[in-house]
Structures are given as structure tokens and as C-alpha cells.
Design an enzyme around this catalytic site. Structure first.
Site, PDB file in Angstrom:
ATOM      1  N   CYS A  80      51.341  65.936  27.632  1.00 19.04           N
ATOM      2  CA  CYS A  80      50.823  65.175  26.488  1.00 19.04           C
ATOM      3  C   CYS A  80      51.683  63.917  26.339  1.00 19.04           C
ATOM      4  O   CYS A  80      52.702  63.759  27.025  1.00 19.04           O
ATOM      5  CB  CYS A  80      50.935  66.025  25.224  1.00 19.04           C
ATOM      6  SG  CYS A  80      52.652  66.466  24.883  1.00 19.04           S
TER       7      CYS A  80
ATOM      8  N   GLU B 184      61.358  73.534  17.028  1.00 20.38           N
ATOM      9  CA  GLU B 184      60.610  72.703  16.080  1.00 20.38           C
ATOM     10  C   GLU B 184      60.671  73.306  14.674  1.00 20.38           C
ATOM     11  O   GLU B 184      60.803  72.579  13.678  1.00 20.38           O
ATOM     12  CB  GLU B 184      59.159  72.560  16.548  1.00 20.38           C
ATOM     13  CG  GLU B 184      58.379  71.594  15.681  1.00 20.38           C
ATOM     14  CD  GLU B 184      56.909  71.519  16.061  1.00 20.38           C
ATOM     15  OE1 GLU B 184      56.572  71.623  17.259  1.00 20.38           O
ATOM     16  OE2 GLU B 184      56.088  71.379  15.137  1.00 20.38           O
TER      17      GLU B 184
ATOM     18  N   THR C 162      53.453  72.311  15.248  1.00 22.18           N
ATOM     19  CA  THR C 162      52.355  71.504  15.798  1.00 22.18           C
ATOM     20  C   THR C 162      51.551  72.203  16.894  1.00 22.18           C
ATOM     21  O   THR C 162      50.482  71.727  17.265  1.00 22.18           O
ATOM     22  CB  THR C 162      52.923  70.207  16.412  1.00 22.18           C
ATOM     23  OG1 THR C 162      53.941  70.557  17.343  1.00 22.18           O
ATOM     24  CG2 THR C 162      53.467  69.285  15.352  1.00 22.18           C
TER      25      THR C 162
ATOM     26  N   SER D 215      55.419  77.203  23.388  1.00 22.66           N
ATOM     27  CA  SER D 215      54.525  77.726  22.362  1.00 22.66           C
ATOM     28  C   SER D 215      53.077  77.372  22.674  1.00 22.66           C
ATOM     29  O   SER D 215      52.188  78.236  22.673  1.00 22.66           O
ATOM     30  CB  SER D 215      54.928  77.155  21.001  1.00 22.66           C
ATOM     31  OG  SER D 215      53.978  77.464  20.035  1.00 22.66           O
TER      32      SER D 215
HETATM   33 FE1  SF4 Z   1      52.988  67.110  22.776  1.00 21.33          FE
HETATM   34 FE2  SF4 Z   1      54.375  68.634  21.058  1.00 21.33          FE
HETATM   35 FE3  SF4 Z   1      53.871  66.070  20.513  1.00 21.33          FE
HETATM   36 FE4  SF4 Z   1      51.880  67.835  20.505  1.00 21.33          FE
HETATM   37  S1  SF4 Z   1      53.634  67.782  19.100  1.00 21.33           S
HETATM   38  S2  SF4 Z   1      51.824  65.755  21.380  1.00 21.33           S
HETATM   39  S3  SF4 Z   1      52.501  69.209  22.179  1.00 21.33           S
HETATM   40  S4  SF4 Z   1      55.143  66.864  22.187  1.00 21.33           S
END
Ligand code: SF4
Length: 339
Positions: free
Chosen positions: A14, A146, A193, A252
């Protein structure tokens, strides 16, 4: 024999992961070019064992779980005539204010590779805490980096809540059906997230029934990458005899993909790489689905495609869905505060 491979799109990296890995690679390269020391990173930059190993091997990066360990790493390197840089990178998962304060106290410059979508949840936590709200933070584990980082913004005003329906419940998290708050008229829900979209929505509904005044942020906290990868698996998995998810077991979002694929295909497996595939998994199987976590490099997926092509050169490859077109600004080095 495998006749069809269904390849999920999007899958793999991502925008947050790309930004975080580039932050480390660029900083390590700049250090080499400027004759500075080797680069320390607080926590695995992203939750993938291959990425971490490659950064250690190719960029001499040192990962620590505690900034207090940097002195030990510095001493060990010095014994070999090597140096550790005094700039530390924070991982994509974010850090609590305590870690930032410790970095300042140690006189470290910082490169904050926290994903902006995680930072958004930190900002929400700070805002609602300032306004006197109690925060119910839905997460999959009290040990997830996180969750530690977000709850660290307002630890006295945050209660960690488990995801309803989650396979492995962390006993340190409160059950959404029984959790209590100091004042039910001032309560907000935030989330990690990378959770299951369906299970998170169900959990928020349970909380809303119990706390009618519950505030949910204007847009929920689940990130676009989590949602899109789950949507792609949702489309493909019902058609597959076997579904492979390429992920480390501490990712996760990757483990949520695996659970979804298990539910929809009835036969899903986690692999770190092609080396984990067992021939007996393929007996009587003609279609296989493939996806990967947001922290999994795509070459690991392509190796699996090549493996199936070796087994059957006529295998049909069907790749469905849309790639994302999102990028995040590069992370910058921030000097240590003046002593
Ligand atoms: Fe990627 Fe985590 Fe950001 Fe979502 S929160 S875009 S999975 S780094």
C-alpha cells in the site's frame, strides 16, 4: 492439477508501506554517501519478515524494539569498527508520545515513517481526549504497535476493545458487550486501521446499541488498503478450491485476509513465500486464489505464479480488480531538539 490462478488486485504494498520502506532505503543510502553510521529503526518498519531481512542485509539497518537498546547496538558495532547513526526511523505503525519524548531525551534526530492514515487516528485520539471524551479503541491485540501508539496518545482516557467475532481474542482487550466507560454520554470509538471491515462494523454496532451517544469519526478509521484488499479477496475466494495469502503471521491486515479467504473458500493457507507450499495442499485442486498483505513484496507472489506455471505451463492466469493510485509524501529527517 492447477488449471486456473485467480490473482487478487489490489494486493501487496500500500502507499504507507511504500513510503516507509523508501524512507529507510533513502536514509540508509544517504548515510552511506555522507559517511554517516548505519541506520537504526524503531520496530519492524512494516510487518513482513522478508522486507525486514532485506533491509538488514542490503542496507545494514538495525531494528530495535526499545530505544534503550541503541546504546548496546552502538557498542557492538564500535567493536567491529562500525558506527550507528544518531537518526532513528519510526515505523509505519506509528509511535506513542512517550517514544518521541525518549528519542528527544536521547538527542536523536528522527524520520517519522508513520502512515498518514495512522497519524489521522492519533490526531482524532488527541482531539477527543482534549474534549473530555473517553475513547474506545478497537484493535486486534494490545501488543500491536499501532494500538500501543494510538492508545499512548491518551492512555488514561482509552480502553482497548476486542473485535467481535475475532478468531483469537486477546484477553487484555475488553469485550464490546460488557465494556464500561466513566460517562456514557461522552464516548467515542476509534479503530486500528487494518481490521476486518465486517467484524469492525459489527463491533461498532454493538457499542452503539450500548452507548447511544457514541461518536464515530466522520469516516471510519479502517484504511483504504485494508478495505480494497478485503474486497478483492471477497470477489475471488468463493471461486477458488484453495486460496493462498502471502503474509507474515504478525501482519494484522494479512491475517484478516486469510480469515476472510478461509470463510469464503473453505480452504485457505498462509505462506511467507513459495517455499511454504506443500504438494499435498494441491491434491485434487484445480483453481487457486492468490493475494498478499499490504506489507508483502510482489516478487514473492510472482514466484508462486511461476511455481504453478512450472507445474502446468497451460495454467490460466486471471487477474481481476483495479490497482490503487495513491501515494504519500516522503518522510523527512527532523533534527534532534537543541540540548
Ligand atoms: Fe498501509 Fe497501514 Fe497505511 Fe493502511 S494504515 S495504508 S495498511 S500502512
Amino acid at each position: 492439477m492447477i488449471r486456473t490462478i485467480y490473482l487478487a488486485r489490489p494486493r501487496g504494498f500500500c502507499a504507507g508501506v511504500v513510503m516507509a520502506i523508501e524512507a529507510v532505503e533513502n536514509a540508509a543510502a544517504a548515510n552511506r554517501a555522507e559517511g554517516r553510521g548505519e541506520l537504526p529503526v524503531y520496530h519492524a518498519i512494516v510487518h513482513n519478515a522478508t522486507v525486514v531481512q532485506r533491509l538488514e542485509d542490503e542496507h545494514q539497518v538495525h531494528f530495535v524494539e526499545d530505544l534503550g537498546d541503541l546504546e548496546r547496538v552502538r557498542t557492538e558495532l564500535a567493536e567491529q569498527g562500525r558506527e550507528l547513526d544518531d537518526t532513528v526511523v519510526f515505523s509505519a505503525h506509528g509511535v506513542s508520545p512517550k517514544v518521541r519524548e525518549e528519542a528527544d531525551r536521547l538527542g536523536l534526530a528522527t524520520i517519522d515513517a508513520t502512515c498518514p492514515l495512522v497519524t489521522k487516528v492519533h490526531n482524532e485520539a488527541r482531539k477527543y481526549a482534549r474534549e473530555g471524551y473517553h475513547i474506545l479503541l478497537i484493535g486486534d491485540s494490545a501488543s500491536h504497535q499501532e494500538v500501543i501508539g494510538t492508545s499512548g496518545e491518551a492512555p488514561e482516557q482509552t480502553t482497548l476493545v476486542a473485535v467481535a467475532g475475532h478468531r483469537k481474542q486477546d484477553p487484555r482487550l475488553e469485550d464490546p458487550r460488557t465494556v464500561t466507560v466513566p460517562d456514557p454520554s461522552k464516548v467515542v470509538v476509534l479503530t486500528q486501521t487494518t481490521l476486518s471491515v465486517d467484524d469492525t462494523m459489527r463491533t461498532i454496532e454493538i457499542l452503539r446499541e450500548r452507548f447511544p451517544d457514541l461518536i464515530t469519526p466522520p469516516r471510519d478509521d479502517l484504511c483504504y488498503a485494508t478495505k480494497n484488499r478485503q474486497d478483492a479477496v471477497r470477489q475471488l475466494a468463493p471461486r477458488c478450491d484453495l486460496f493462498l495469502v502471502v503474509t507474515s503471521d504478525y501482519s494484522s491486515n494479512g491475517m484478516r485476509l486469510l480469515e476472510l479467504a478461509e470463510d469464503l473458500s473453505g480452504n485457505a493457507r498462509r505462506v511467507e513465500s513459495v517455499r511454504d507450499i506443500r504438494p499435498e495442499w494441491l491434491e485434487g485442486i484445480s483453481s487457486v486464489g492468490l493475494s498478499s498483505a499490504a506489507s508483502t513484496p510482489d516478487d514473492l507472489v510472482q514466484e508462486i505464479v511461476a511455481y504453478f506455471r512450472d507445474l502446468n505451463p497451460d495454467v490460466e492466469l486471471i487477474e481481476e480488480g483495479e490497482w490503487e493510485n495513491i501515494t504519500f509524501r516522503p518522510a523527512k529527517r527532523v533534527p534532534a531538539p537543541a540540548a
